[in-house]
Design a protein around this motif. Structure first.
Motif, PDB file in Angstrom:
ATOM      1  N   GLN A  63     -35.150   4.423 -19.847  1.00  0.00           N
ATOM      2  CA  GLN A  63     -33.744   4.016 -19.937  1.00  0.00           C
ATOM      3  C   GLN A  63     -32.931   4.940 -20.828  1.00  0.00           C
ATOM      4  O   GLN A  63     -33.304   5.240 -21.951  1.00  0.00           O
ATOM      5  CB  GLN A  63     -33.645   2.591 -20.457  1.00  0.00           C
ATOM      6  N   ARG A  72     -27.875  -7.287 -20.916  1.00  0.00           N
ATOM      7  CA  ARG A  72     -29.006  -8.033 -20.366  1.00  0.00           C
ATOM      8  C   ARG A  72     -29.579  -7.293 -19.156  1.00  0.00           C
ATOM      9  O   ARG A  72     -28.870  -6.940 -18.214  1.00  0.00           O
ATOM     10  CB  ARG A  72     -28.531  -9.421 -19.929  1.00  0.00           C
ATOM     11  N   VAL A  75     -36.371  -9.123 -16.691  1.00  0.00           N
ATOM     12  CA  VAL A  75     -37.744  -8.653 -16.454  1.00  0.00           C
ATOM     13  C   VAL A  75     -38.553  -9.790 -15.847  1.00  0.00           C
ATOM     14  O   VAL A  75     -38.291 -10.972 -16.096  1.00  0.00           O
ATOM     15  CB  VAL A  75     -38.409  -8.162 -17.756  1.00  0.00           C
ATOM     16  N   ARG A  79     -44.099  -8.858 -16.860  1.00  0.00           N
ATOM     17  CA  ARG A  79     -43.749  -7.779 -17.783  1.00  0.00           C
ATOM     18  C   ARG A  79     -43.364  -8.305 -19.169  1.00  0.00           C
ATOM     19  O   ARG A  79     -42.772  -7.592 -19.972  1.00  0.00           O
ATOM     20  CB  ARG A  79     -42.594  -6.955 -17.205  1.00  0.00           C
ATOM     21  N   ILE A  80     -43.717  -9.560 -19.440  1.00  0.00           N
ATOM     22  CA  ILE A  80     -43.476 -10.162 -20.752  1.00  0.00           C
ATOM     23  C   ILE A  80     -44.825 -10.365 -21.442  1.00  0.00           C
ATOM     24  O   ILE A  80     -45.760 -10.917 -20.856  1.00  0.00           O
ATOM     25  CB  ILE A  80     -42.743 -11.509 -20.621  1.00  0.00           C
ATOM     26  N   ASN A 171     -34.965 -14.292 -20.372  1.00  0.00           N
ATOM     27  CA  ASN A 171     -33.982 -13.327 -19.897  1.00  0.00           C
ATOM     28  C   ASN A 171     -32.552 -13.756 -20.204  1.00  0.00           C
ATOM     29  O   ASN A 171     -31.634 -12.934 -20.183  1.00  0.00           O
ATOM     30  CB  ASN A 171     -34.119 -13.118 -18.387  1.00  0.00           C
ATOM     31  N   HIS A 183     -35.716  -8.245 -22.758  1.00  0.00           N
ATOM     32  CA  HIS A 183     -35.782  -6.786 -22.603  1.00  0.00           C
ATOM     33  C   HIS A 183     -34.945  -6.096 -23.678  1.00  0.00           C
ATOM     34  O   HIS A 183     -35.407  -5.168 -24.360  1.00  0.00           O
ATOM     35  CB  HIS A 183     -35.295  -6.387 -21.210  1.00  0.00           C
ATOM     36  N   SER A 184     -33.713  -6.547 -23.851  1.00  0.00           N
ATOM     37  CA  SER A 184     -32.826  -5.950 -24.849  1.00  0.00           C
ATOM     38  C   SER A 184     -33.297  -6.267 -26.258  1.00  0.00           C
ATOM     39  O   SER A 184     -33.211  -5.418 -27.155  1.00  0.00           O
ATOM     40  CB  SER A 184     -31.396  -6.441 -24.649  1.00  0.00           C
ATOM     41  N   ARG A 187     -36.062  -3.998 -27.308  1.00  0.00           N
ATOM     42  CA  ARG A 187     -35.578  -2.625 -27.516  1.00  0.00           C
ATOM     43  C   ARG A 187     -34.734  -2.529 -28.788  1.00  0.00           C
ATOM     44  O   ARG A 187     -34.875  -1.580 -29.563  1.00  0.00           O
ATOM     45  CB  ARG A 187     -34.759  -2.197 -26.308  1.00  0.00           C
ATOM     46  N   THR A 193     -40.888  -2.295 -25.440  1.00  0.00           N
ATOM     47  CA  THR A 193     -40.651  -3.028 -24.196  1.00  0.00           C
ATOM     48  C   THR A 193     -41.224  -4.437 -24.311  1.00  0.00           C
ATOM     49  O   THR A 193     -42.107  -4.680 -25.147  1.00  0.00           O
ATOM     50  CB  THR A 193     -41.299  -2.294 -23.012  1.00  0.00           C
ATOM     51  N   PRO A 194     -40.773  -5.386 -23.486  1.00  0.00           N
ATOM     52  CA  PRO A 194     -41.232  -6.774 -23.614  1.00  0.00           C
ATOM     53  C   PRO A 194     -42.746  -6.946 -23.464  1.00  0.00           C
ATOM     54  O   PRO A 194     -43.322  -7.831 -24.091  1.00  0.00           O
ATOM     55  CB  PRO A 194     -40.492  -7.497 -22.471  1.00  0.00           C
ATOM     56  N   ASP A 195     -43.384  -6.105 -22.650  1.00  0.00           N
ATOM     57  CA  ASP A 195     -44.831  -6.255 -22.454  1.00  0.00           C
ATOM     58  C   ASP A 195     -45.647  -5.674 -23.597  1.00  0.00           C
ATOM     59  O   ASP A 195     -46.875  -5.837 -23.642  1.00  0.00           O
ATOM     60  CB  ASP A 195     -45.267  -5.620 -21.126  1.00  0.00           C
TER      61      ASP A 195
END
Length: 803
Positions: A63, A72, A75, A79-80, A171, A183-184, A187, A193-195
């Protein structure tokens, strides 16, 4: 006597039934009322409203930035990190996997203990509240909303799986600091990243769910609260079997470990590119067909919104090359060029302006700058000081007994008031010192100065632009539009048109080569005059060094940017032919077919010049620079695929001969009169003095320097087989410039930036770039391109004369 006790007993039973049934009937009535109120439809449940940010991606898929009203990007559950899910369930809803949206046990417990032993809202109810209810205005409305949330929760549980509900919740939640959604949040707070969120990181984020402002880790006075709240979450995870006691004991002592990244469109990588791309996307997505319908419309026929529709923009920008480009501009300007420029300005009486600029011209420049400033727009009601809304949201009104500007909320404004200043009083405001924070290369400085003095101060800074592209695909790899987007938002890649000077000369020489001129032909170094219209003197351009006489090769004349030979070629082939070739090579800006065009009097963009020079490295084929390859909607469906615009600009033979001639700029070209080997870009090869940091490039490089009249603009465009990179440097006002050509020439202002950039690119093992020479066309060229070899008057191993 016995009837009275029986009557009392019967009355007590009725009272008991009344006390039991009344709340139950009231509950049923409220549920019935809520069920028949304005609840979301099945379609609303399937597609809950949500503003999704558009993601701008580097060429590797990582990104670069976002366009958003809410920061926002959704994901999937997969991916969490499980750490986030476990912390959420343990803290917010221990029986989440067992209930059907409403936790009866939790509700009863909350009612009996008045919420002291835990709340009643499940994760599903909290999601229902976020998705479908607005803030209540009073306690009665909030109670009614609770019943609505029960019903919506039950519907959500039927519509979605438990995992989907968790993903939707995470989310949706706003973690403040422009971090909406997991996600945000990952970051912004942890630069991950969330995962990849670790247990202690997940615990901190889940702890914030109770009250993000109270547990804001970015405020120093709240960090102790954040640590304590994180311990509560970790303890809940231990109680629910997600952590062992040993894990809990070790994790609770860890520091927060924040890696906070402020989200601001003025910060981050490639801000100038992102701003130009924003305008391009908005234009593209509102393009219409001949019948007036949108060319790229959503299913309902409306236009895509880059701020709310969650698009994904796949750009061509290489993440590492972009970083190297920004480094190159910063390194040369901050440590070398700007300090020299400040010394130069210190000797000027009316700094930062050149001594040849009149006071009337200076007053006009400053007045124009004042009227373009944000401060002036605010004072005149053209921009809100709070939300930056433009004039259509603002009106003049009476407020607190005097005239104020008002950013009207009913028009979408932010309800801000500020005082009206009369037009005649504005200059006085700009001459009054105030506290402000200003840009410097060592970081922003808190100071006191008048706004007018700040305008002069900002005009003292040199700007720069860099564009690097693959000549074979047209893909733009790096785009640096200026020195600091927060303080200088004018883009110098595509928006700014500047006089190109000697970088225009290759168009003249390519015209001549295509018409049969040989690079090793010797011509006299003498003035050439052009007849001008009656009443005007003849135009006879001079060499910058004022040296004439002797014979030079055409190659040498180009390598050393000789005006006399360039003018002679222009006279041989004519301005019209040169203009036509420039158009074929992608130049779209206005060009007047006049003799002075040969010396670069035209104002062109860095994008145009870099794209045109790419034709030389692509066997004469022009490809319009490409900045992104496709656009996808939030579901991954392709909305738009970019198709390259390409055509033959000049023949392959001419392109190759031009490359060999332009190599003389950096390698040196042979002068048959003196026996010397000289070029305006030789400093790219040598590391004398301060040059050692950007020079020593050993690989084949063609290029062209450019310097405009009075040293207002410095250019260098470098060509390698796989990468063409253009650099421009100068002040925003052409009247602000170096006093001497030694400092103000392109070889000093722009070429070092190219050197810093390419040295980084060559040193990166992950960047595939050729270190070989340009590919020679098949067959006989029909001319000799090695002029030293053809002359027979010099040792082929003659060393260049370094400038």
């Amino acid at each position: 006597m016995s009837a009275k006790p029986a009557t009392r007993s019967k009355s007590r039973r009725w009272l008991w039934w009344f006390l039991v049934l009344s709340p139950l009937l009231g509950l049923l009535f409220m549920l019935f009322w809520a069920a028949n109120s304005d609840l979301p439809s099945t379609e609303d449940l399937e597609n809950p409203r949500s503003d999704l940010a558009t993601a701008i991606l580097f060429s590797d898929g990582s990104q670069m930035g976002q366009y958003y009203r809410e920061n926002r990007i959704p994901v999937d559950y997969a991916r969490i990190s499980p750490n986030v899910v476990n912390a959420l369930i343990a803290t917010e809803d221990e029986r989440f996997r067992q209930h059907s949206g409403v936790d009866v046990r939790g509700t009863v417990r909350a009612a009996v203990f008045l919420g002291k032993k835990g709340g009643a809202s499940t994760i599903t109810q909290q999601l229902a509240k976020m998705l479908f209810t607005d803030p209540a205005e009073n306690i009665f409305e909030r109670v009614f909303q609770k019943f609505q949330e029960w019903i919506i929760s039950a519907k959500l549980e039927r519509q979605y799986t438990k995992d989907e509900i968790i993903a939707m919740y995470l989310n949706r939640f706003d973690w403040i600091n422009q971090a909406v959604g997991i996600h945000s949040a990952a970051r912004v707070y942890f630069s991950t990243t969330p995962d990849s969120l670790r247990i202690e990181e997940a615990a901190m984020l889940v702890g914030m769910l109770q009250n993000p402002s109270l547990y804001n880790p970015n405020r120093a006075n709240r960090q102790e609260n954040v640590v304590r709240r994180r311990m509560v979450v970790l303890d809940q995870m231990r109680r629910n079997g997600f952590l062992t006691t040993q894990q809990y004991d070790s994790l609770k002592t860890l520091p927060l470990g924040l890696k906070f990244q402020r989200v601001d469109h003025t910060e981050g990588s490639a801000p100038y590119f992102r701003e130009v791309l924003r305008a391009r996307l908005q234009t593209l997505l509102n393009t219409t067909n001949d019948d007036g319908t949108l060319k790229y419309a959503k299913a309902d026929g409306t236009a895509y919104d880059i701020y709310t529709d969650g698009l994904r923009i796949y750009t061509t920008i290489d993440k590492d090359m972009q970083q190297y480009g920004e480094y190159a501009v910063r390194e040369h300007l901050s440590t070398e060029l700007q300090p020299d420029f400040f010394k130069d300005l210190a000797r000027k009486k009316n700094r930062p302006f050149d001594f040849r600029v009149t006071q009337a011209e200076i007053d006009g420049i400053l007045s124009t700058a004042m009227k373009r400033s944000v401060r002036y727009r605010i004072l005149t009601g053209k921009q809100c000081p709070n939300c930056e809304r433009p004039a259509k949201y603002i009106e003049k009104t009476k407020h607190e007994g005097s005239q104020h500007w008002h950013c009207r909320p009913d028009l979408g404004g932010c309800d801000t008031y500020w005082s009206v200043v009369k037009e005649d009083d504005i200059p006085k405001v700009f001459d009054t010192p105030v506290a402000m924070r200003v840009f410097s290369w060592k970081g922003e400085i808190d100071t006191t100065m008048s706004p007018m003095d700040s305008i002069r101060y900002y005009k003292s800074f040199l700007q720069s632009g860099l564009l690097s592209m693959d000549p074979h695909t047209g893909f733009v790899k790096a785009w640096v539009g200026g020195i600091d987007f927060k303080n200088f938002q004018y883009d110098h890649v595509e928006q700014a048109r500047r006089q190109v000077g000697s970088t225009f000369k290759p168009f003249v020489y390519a015209t001549a080569i295509r018409e049969g001129m040989e690079p090793c032909r010797e011509v006299p170094n003498q003035k050439v005059c052009f007849d001008m219209p009656p009443g005007q003197p003849d135009w006879c351009p001079e060499n910058s060094d004022a040296v004439y006489g002797g014979m030079v090769t055409v190659e040498y004349a180009l390598a050393n940017s000789m005006n006399t030979v360039t003018a002679w070629l222009m006279k041989q082939y004519g301005p019209q032919a040169v203009t036509v070739l420039a158009r074929h090579m992608g130049v779209k800006s206005p060009l007047e077919p006049v003799p002075s065009l040969c010396l670069g009097v035209a104002d062109l963009t860095l994008m145009e010049m870099t794209g045109a020079f790419s034709s030389f490295a692509n066997q004469g084929v022009y490809i319009e620079p490409i900045t992104f390859t496709r656009i996808e909607d939030k579901n991954g469906n392709t909305i738009y695929d970019v198709l390259p615009t390409t055509y033959e600009a000049l023949d392959e033979r001419t392109a190759y001969i031009m490359l060999q001639m332009l190599k003389g700029v950096t390698d040196g070209a042979y002068n048959p009169s003196t026996g010397k080997v000289v070029g305006t870009g030789l400093r790219l090869r040598t590391s004398w003095g301060n040059r050692q940091k950007y020079a020593n490039i050993k690989f084949p490089t063609a290029g062209k320097t450019g310097t405009t009249q009075n040293n207002s603009d410095g250019w260098f465009i470098g060509i390698t087989p796989d990468l063409v990179t253009g650099v421009w440097t100068g002040a925003d006002d052409r009247s602000v410039r170096f006093a001497s050509t030694d400092k103000g020439q392109g070889a000093n202002m722009a070429l070092p930036i190219y050197g810093y950039f390419m040295n980084k690119v060559y040193a990166d093992p992950n960047i595939e770039i050729s270190t070989g020479d340009f590919e020679r066309p098949a067959g006989d060229l029909g001319v000799e391109v090695d002029c030293r070899k053809k002359s027979g008057r010099v040792d082929p191993g003659a060393k260049p004369t370094w400038d």
